[in-house]
Design an enzyme around this catalytic site. Sequence first.
Site, short mmCIF file in Angstrom:
data_model
loop_
_atom_site.label_atom_id
_atom_site.label_comp_id
_atom_site.label_asym_id
_atom_site.label_seq_id
_atom_site.Cartn_x
_atom_site.Cartn_y
_atom_site.Cartn_z
N ILE A 1 1.04 7.10 3.75
CA ILE A 1 2.16 6.52 4.69
C ILE A 1 3.94 6.47 4.19
O ILE A 1 4.37 5.82 3.90
CB ILE A 1 2.28 6.61 5.93
N GLY A 2 3.01 4.81 3.41
CA GLY A 2 3.78 4.29 2.71
C GLY A 2 5.06 4.66 1.49
O GLY A 2 5.67 3.91 1.25
N TYR B 1 -12.45 -1.69 12.50
CA TYR B 1 -11.23 -1.77 11.76
C TYR B 1 -10.39 -1.71 13.03
O TYR B 1 -9.01 -2.29 12.88
CB TYR B 1 -11.18 0.42 11.23
N SER C 1 -2.52 0.53 14.49
CA SER C 1 -3.15 1.57 15.16
C SER C 1 -4.10 2.23 16.43
O SER C 1 -2.66 0.83 17.60
CB SER C 1 -4.75 1.75 14.44
N ASN D 1 1.21 3.30 -2.78
CA ASN D 1 1.27 4.16 -3.43
C ASN D 1 0.71 5.52 -3.10
O ASN D 1 0.24 6.40 -4.04
CB ASN D 1 0.53 3.39 -4.43
N GLY E 1 1.05 -1.10 0.26
CA GLY E 1 0.00 0.13 0.51
C GLY E 1 1.18 1.50 -0.60
O GLY E 1 0.38 2.33 0.65
#
Length: 332
Positions: free
Chosen positions: A50-51, A200, A173, A47, A45
Amino acid sequence: MTWLMWIFLASIVMFLLYLVNIYYVSAARCPSSDRMDGKTVVITGSNTGIGKYAAIELARRGAHVILACRDRKRTEEALRDIRRLSGSEKVEMEMLDLASLQSVRECAKRLRDRLTKLDVLINNAGVMMASGKSVDGYEIHFAVNHLGHFLLTNLLLDLMKKAPAARIINVSSINHAFWGLQINWDDINFSKPYWRMNAYSHSKLANVLFTNELARRLKDTNITANSLHPGVVRTEVTRSILGNYQSILDGIILLITPIWYCLTKTPEQGAQTSIYLATDRQLDHVTGKYFSECKECPSSKTSQDRQSAERLWKLSEEMTNLRDALKEIRNN
Ligand SMILES: NC(=O)c1ccc[n+]([C@@H]2O[C@H](COP(=O)([O-])OP(=O)(O)OC[C@H]3O[C@@H](n4cnc5c(N)ncnc54)[C@H](OP(=O)(O)O)[C@@H]3O)[C@@H](O)[C@H]2O)c1
Ligand SMILES: *[C@@H]1O[C@H](CO)[C@@H](O)[C@H](O)[C@H]1NC(C)=O
Ligand SMILES: *[C@@H]1O[C@H](CO)[C@@H](O)[C@H](O)[C@H]1NC(C)=O
Ligand SMILES: *[C@@H]1O[C@H](CO)[C@@H](O)[C@H](O)[C@H]1NC(C)=O
């Protein structure tokens, strides 16, 4: 009160928020400037958010970076950006949809074919407040944030064992510590109505439990496993909320979003703890820990429960059909 008073009050509030932003929200920066030459890094992830910023910084420090992402067009654009901003050409991409176990197996296979070793795996991709099910019929947060990464990590362990000292980094998280949160053992597929924020947080608790179990299982290897909270970051992670209301609680979250703008980090600031965990030499032997603001800190009590961690591991093994996947990939 006159409107002048209001403006005055609003300015004071804005100023206070600004101070909070400067001194608290955007605080920690990665303290290490250690280089990553010769190291190979896979970031899921990456793109956007944070990544993406972690990818830019690690490429800048000399790492060979592979973006593992699901949307070809978005990823090609990000690839160009990351190469330009890092000044490095050693950035590549590989397609990966974590909502499909088949796609995870195929991606792991291609990575195993093209790489001779893997030094750092950053399990960063994630969905928040999404709805629906994965290709395999699982609740979407649990599937993408947990099960997909579970399978990917396990299928790449052989590659990581070939690196002199490898690191697995899980972007969890602070939500994993929601009050009273437990793994939804009785209804792992979330068949009853649920609040998406809860699903989540559930998946993020799974991340920490897994990191800890993995660290125990890898204790005789040179692979470390740690998890982190990036801070509250302005990224696209809230995109699922817009135009997709489910309850009044979603509406409240949307309403306070502008105020929280001051109280959130930029993606670059949010990437600092990931970068720290990937680069700092002093962390070579640190494993099974949880970090926030580039510092180790305690994770929730539930997330440290050993029995839950083992139980979740077994369940995830079954849900991802890990045994067969491993057999298949090793025979090829
Ligand atoms: N932002 C925060 O405040 C915050 C706080 C705590 C934890 N986190 C965690 O930090 C991580 C990164 O979040 P972010 O804030 O940078 O969010 P983001 O901007 O929404 O980025 C999420 C990334 O995950 C990818 N992704 C989503 N579903 C995927 C799938 N099925 N297969 C492969 N990739 C998928 C997205 O790809 P597409 O672009 O193709 O959708 C995107 O690249 C997440 O794990 C999140 O839970 C964020
Ligand atoms: C969850 O859903 C999957 C896919 O539909 C199914 O195979 C599995 O049996 C379900 N698990 C439970 C505990 O209901
Ligand atoms: C990261 O989290 C995933 C999903 O929870 C898990 O399968 C994997 O083993 C974890 N890896 C580490 C290093 O914790
Ligand atoms: C771990 O690294 C050390 C030092 O580099 C090496 O001596 C040892 O053999 C490695 N252990 C494994 C299990 O690879």
